[in-house]
Design an enzyme around this catalytic site. Structure first.
Site, PDB file in Angstrom:
ATOM      1  N   GLU A  35       9.387 -10.310   1.567  1.00  0.00           N
ATOM      2  CA  GLU A  35      10.584  -9.683   2.085  1.00  0.00           C
ATOM      3  C   GLU A  35      10.210  -8.239   2.442  1.00  0.00           C
ATOM      4  O   GLU A  35       9.622  -7.544   1.605  1.00  0.00           O
ATOM      5  CB  GLU A  35      11.679  -9.697   1.006  1.00  0.00           C
ATOM      6  CG  GLU A  35      12.974  -9.160   1.560  1.00  0.00           C
ATOM      7  CD  GLU A  35      14.105  -9.133   0.538  1.00  0.00           C
ATOM      8  OE1 GLU A  35      13.934  -9.642  -0.581  1.00  0.00           O
ATOM      9  OE2 GLU A  35      15.154  -8.577   0.888  1.00  0.00           O
ATOM     10  N   ARG A 261       2.713 -15.679 -11.843  1.00  0.00           N
ATOM     11  CA  ARG A 261       2.576 -14.355 -11.247  1.00  0.00           C
ATOM     12  C   ARG A 261       1.400 -13.632 -11.864  1.00  0.00           C
ATOM     13  O   ARG A 261       1.036 -13.879 -13.006  1.00  0.00           O
ATOM     14  CB  ARG A 261       3.804 -13.503 -11.572  1.00  0.00           C
ATOM     15  CG  ARG A 261       5.064 -13.886 -10.907  1.00  0.00           C
ATOM     16  CD  ARG A 261       6.180 -12.964 -11.400  1.00  0.00           C
ATOM     17  NE  ARG A 261       6.297 -11.776 -10.577  1.00  0.00           N
ATOM     18  CZ  ARG A 261       6.930 -11.772  -9.407  1.00  0.00           C
ATOM     19  NH1 ARG A 261       7.476 -12.859  -8.941  1.00  0.00           N
ATOM     20  NH2 ARG A 261       7.016 -10.668  -8.711  1.00  0.00           N
ATOM     21  N   LYS A 271       8.393  -4.595  -7.179  1.00  0.00           N
ATOM     22  CA  LYS A 271       8.752  -3.622  -6.149  1.00  0.00           C
ATOM     23  C   LYS A 271       9.871  -2.708  -6.629  1.00  0.00           C
ATOM     24  O   LYS A 271       9.880  -1.519  -6.369  1.00  0.00           O
ATOM     25  CB  LYS A 271       9.229  -4.365  -4.890  1.00  0.00           C
ATOM     26  CG  LYS A 271       8.117  -4.701  -3.933  1.00  0.00           C
ATOM     27  CD  LYS A 271       8.685  -5.329  -2.667  1.00  0.00           C
ATOM     28  CE  LYS A 271       8.637  -6.831  -2.749  1.00  0.00           C
ATOM     29  NZ  LYS A 271       9.316  -7.557  -1.704  1.00  0.00           N
TER      30      LYS A 271
HETATM   31  P1  ATP Z   1       8.843  -8.129  -6.450  1.00  0.00           P
HETATM   32  O1  ATP Z   1       9.353  -8.760  -7.691  1.00  0.00           O
HETATM   33  O2  ATP Z   1       7.744  -7.158  -6.674  1.00  0.00           O
HETATM   34  O3  ATP Z   1       9.943  -7.580  -5.572  1.00  0.00           O
HETATM   35  P2  ATP Z   1       8.904 -10.438  -4.862  1.00  0.00           P
HETATM   36  O4  ATP Z   1       8.465 -11.744  -5.391  1.00  0.00           O
HETATM   37  O5  ATP Z   1      10.352 -10.202  -4.737  1.00  0.00           O
HETATM   38  O6  ATP Z   1       8.168  -9.316  -5.653  1.00  0.00           O
HETATM   39  P3  ATP Z   1       8.312 -10.968  -2.131  1.00  0.00           P
HETATM   40  O7  ATP Z   1       8.264 -10.010  -1.029  1.00  0.00           O
HETATM   41  O8  ATP Z   1       9.409 -11.950  -2.145  1.00  0.00           O
HETATM   42  O9  ATP Z   1       8.289 -10.127  -3.463  1.00  0.00           O
HETATM   43  O10 ATP Z   1       6.926 -11.701  -2.335  1.00  0.00           O
HETATM   44  C1  ATP Z   1       6.222 -12.394  -1.345  1.00  0.00           C
HETATM   45  C2  ATP Z   1       5.345 -13.415  -1.993  1.00  0.00           C
HETATM   46  O11 ATP Z   1       4.478 -12.816  -2.940  1.00  0.00           O
HETATM   47  C3  ATP Z   1       6.174 -14.441  -2.747  1.00  0.00           C
HETATM   48  O12 ATP Z   1       5.700 -15.724  -2.393  1.00  0.00           O
HETATM   49  C4  ATP Z   1       5.914 -14.140  -4.186  1.00  0.00           C
HETATM   50  O13 ATP Z   1       5.927 -15.314  -4.943  1.00  0.00           O
HETATM   51  C5  ATP Z   1       4.534 -13.489  -4.166  1.00  0.00           C
HETATM   52  N1  ATP Z   1       4.387 -12.556  -5.284  1.00  0.00           N
HETATM   53  C6  ATP Z   1       5.168 -11.496  -5.569  1.00  0.00           C
HETATM   54  N2  ATP Z   1       4.777 -10.900  -6.717  1.00  0.00           N
HETATM   55  C7  ATP Z   1       3.714 -11.610  -7.171  1.00  0.00           C
HETATM   56  C8  ATP Z   1       2.864 -11.504  -8.322  1.00  0.00           C
HETATM   57  N3  ATP Z   1       3.027 -10.546  -9.238  1.00  0.00           N
HETATM   58  N4  ATP Z   1       1.877 -12.417  -8.454  1.00  0.00           N
HETATM   59  C9  ATP Z   1       1.701 -13.370  -7.531  1.00  0.00           C
HETATM   60  N5  ATP Z   1       2.462 -13.523  -6.441  1.00  0.00           N
HETATM   61  C10 ATP Z   1       3.463 -12.663  -6.248  1.00  0.00           C
HETATM   62 MG    MG Z   2      11.702 -11.260  -3.558  1.00  0.00          MG
END
Ligand code: ATP
Ligand code: MG
Length: 564
Positions: A35, A261, A271
């Protein structure tokens, strides 16, 4: 790591099995779907390496897709930075840059289809009531009083929602699944809400926007994704992912597979939390070299190769686990060891005058750029009467195993001569040591000297001739707790007050005058450093310490384990 050494983690096994069975005609199509509401962090690197990596390894393709369903929270700036980070990591989406918003028209048609099939309805409960009707983990939910609206009424209301005839929150579109499901995600989840916010790409075309769970599976299906790899928190959403695809006639039905994760000790990978550090000015920005963001790590000197190696080494499992910082740093160290040119820098200079060295003589000594790589050539080091050594390489009253400089003791200056300390000059007032008076032994010149004299210690130095002055920043862990976000108190209370140490006036060997932003070096005995790309200016260089030479985490981590 070569391909044959790579561990066959469970996702590789699933993909290979699918290829053997000719599932999806043997194709592998993945996607990385961030996102655009912030900058990428090291956790994302794991997902990027996995998605692009699997496509690469199995002759497939990977889409770079922005999940842009939250207008207002998303920006071009984030998009640009995300793309540049993925590219920097070494991956190429070719012509496969897409957006969930590319499918907004199609998603709307699908929603109409669901309504017509009696699988979706417009619900007009206010948000708090809707929450109440949802039930809890222990209690089933209750049907909304609007659940049995007719198809005609639903169609009309949904069209009016899009036409802008209602206020935000007045109505939502919900999937009609099962309010008694033990899985709360299946209790008639909202799939569209009214949001009167212009969208970066579709402008003010839409007054309603689809929610993530609905959007994601359908976007995957539009792109022919075969393996939709996501993190474990989506495991409970998989039944919804499958439900949506089962109701509709989509081009394909991708398989969602979850993995754990990446979490790193002594930092946070969310984030939202990283945003707080930036907003409150607790770091200098998203690209602060202490941040676990890809921009921060790049600025600090972590290489794409080392991050890819790290992503491979942490592996892919379904177990939640915290990775030691030392694993990451070892990957960085290993990569830089093989490629960083060597240089000498003195961070805390102590003046040394060599009394028996001719006043006006400046010798040009030769040193290899990389001791194991003669092909990288040699560098020239001026040697002269006044040189500087590291303050802590001298002790007035040294302990037994101190093999550096001390009164009446000898030490070798790297690539130069053996010197002996004859006199210590202190500041009259403060008593601080300000200068050493030494003599050198001309027969001990490195490489060509005829003396057979041997000393145990070798220290680095910089001559005053053409020495380059620079600012050097040394970093320590960002938090004092291994898991700052697992504590009761706010994670920010565990920020390490000493996570940065700034040295205003370090002295570097003359060759570094020509260093460019992002250039990397091993400063002998001190670690790997790079030229800061943000704060360095023509004539005034700023260096970051990327990583120390030895593992300074091992001690900290061992102490933590012993405490437990
Ligand atoms: P955050 O919690 O930091 O906002 P998010 O999962 O909301 O992370 P996205 O932009 O939706 O962030 O993430 C894009 C992709 O990266 C998703 O498929 C998510 O599963 C993966 N991702 C995010 N954080 C991790 C992590 N710590 N380890 C592995 N994959 C991750
Ligand atoms: Mg997200």
């Amino acid at each position: 790591m070569t391909n044959t050494e790579k561990p066959k983690h469970f996702i590789r096994q699933i993909i290979e099995e699918d290829i053997r069975n000719n599932k999806n005609e043997g194709k592998v199509i993945t996607r990385f779907p961030p996102e655009p509401n912030g900058y990428l962090h090291i956790g994302h690197a794991k997902s990027i390496c996995l998605n692009f990596g699997m496509a690469e390894e199995y002759n497939g393709k990977c889409y770079m897709r922005f999940d842009d369903t939250n207008p207002g929270k998303e920006s071009e700036e984030y998009m640009d930075s995300i793309l540049s980070s993925v590219r920097w990591l070494g991956f190429d989406w070719e012509d496969r840059l897409t957006h969930a918003s590319d499918y907004f028209d199609r998603l709307y048609e699908y929603a109409i289809e669901l309504i017509k099939k009696g699988k979706a309805y417009v619900c007009s409960l206010p948000a708090d009531k809707m929450r109440e009707y949802r039930g809890t983990l222990k209690e089933p939910g209750k049907n909304s009083p609007y659940r049995d609206r007719s198809v005609e009424e639903n169609l009309e209301l949904f069209e009016k929602m899009q036409a802008g005839e209602f206020k935000e929150g007045e109505h939502v579109l919900r999937a009609k699944i099962d309010m008694a499901s033990p899985n709360i995600n299946l209790r008639d989840p909202v799939i569209y809400r009214i949001l009167k916010v212009p969208h970066l790409r579709s402008g003010d075309k839409w007054n309603i926007y689809p929610l993530y769970d609905y959007t994601h599976c359908l976007s995957d299906a539009q792109e022919g994704i075969t393996h939709s790899l996501c993190t474990l928190e989506f495991e409970d959403h998989r039944p919804l992912y499958d439900w949506v695809l089962d109701q509709l006639d989509t081009p394909c039905h991708p398989q969602q597979i979850e993995f754990s994760r990446l979490s790193l000790n002594y930092t946070v990978t969310s984030k939202r939390k990283l945003n707080q550090l930036v907003d409150k000015g607790l770091v200098s920005g998203w690209d602060d070299p202490r941040m676990p963001t890809l921009m921060g790590m790049r600025r600090r000197g972590y290489t794409p190769e080392s991050l890819r190696d790290f992503a491979e080494r942490v592996g892919i499992t379904k177990k939640e686990n915290y990775i030691e910082m030392s694993l990451l740093e070892n990957c960085v160290r290993e990569d830089l060891d093989s490629k960083a040119p060597r240089a000498m820098a003195v961070l805390n200079p102590l003046k040394v005058v060599i009394d028996n060295y001719p006043e006006d003589l400046v010798e040009e000594l030769e040193a290899p750029v990389h001791p194991q790589k003669p092909e990288m050539g040699n560098r020239k080091l001026p040697f002269s009467k006044v040189i500087y050594i590291e303050k802590d390489d001298f002790l007035v009253d040294p302990p037994k195993k101190f093999f550096r400089l001390a009164p009446d003791k000898e030490v070798r200056l790297r690539y130069a001569y053996i010197i002996k300390c004859n006199e210590v000059i202190k500041d009259g007032k403060s008593g601080e040591i300000v200068e050493l008076r030494c003599t050198y032994d001309p027969d001990t010149k490195s490489g060509t000297g005829t003396s057979t004299k041997k000393v145990k210690g070798v220290i680095h130095w910089v001559s005053e001739v053409n020495a380059v002055e620079a600012e050097v920043r040394l970093y320590d862990r960002l938090f004092t707790k291994a898991r700052p976000d697992a504590e009761e108190e706010d994670f920010k209370t565990f920020l390490n007050p000493d996570s940065i140490e700034t040295i205003k006036k370090a002295l570097l060997e003359p060759g570094l005058k020509a260093a460019k932003p992002e250039d990397q070096f091993q400063f002998e005995r001190l670690g790997y450093f790079n030229v800061d790309s943000v704060d360095s200016k023509e004539g005034t260089l700023v260096f970051n310490r990327t990583v120390t030479l030895r593992d300074s985490w091992a001690k900290i981590e061992k102490a933590e384990v012993e405490k437990k």
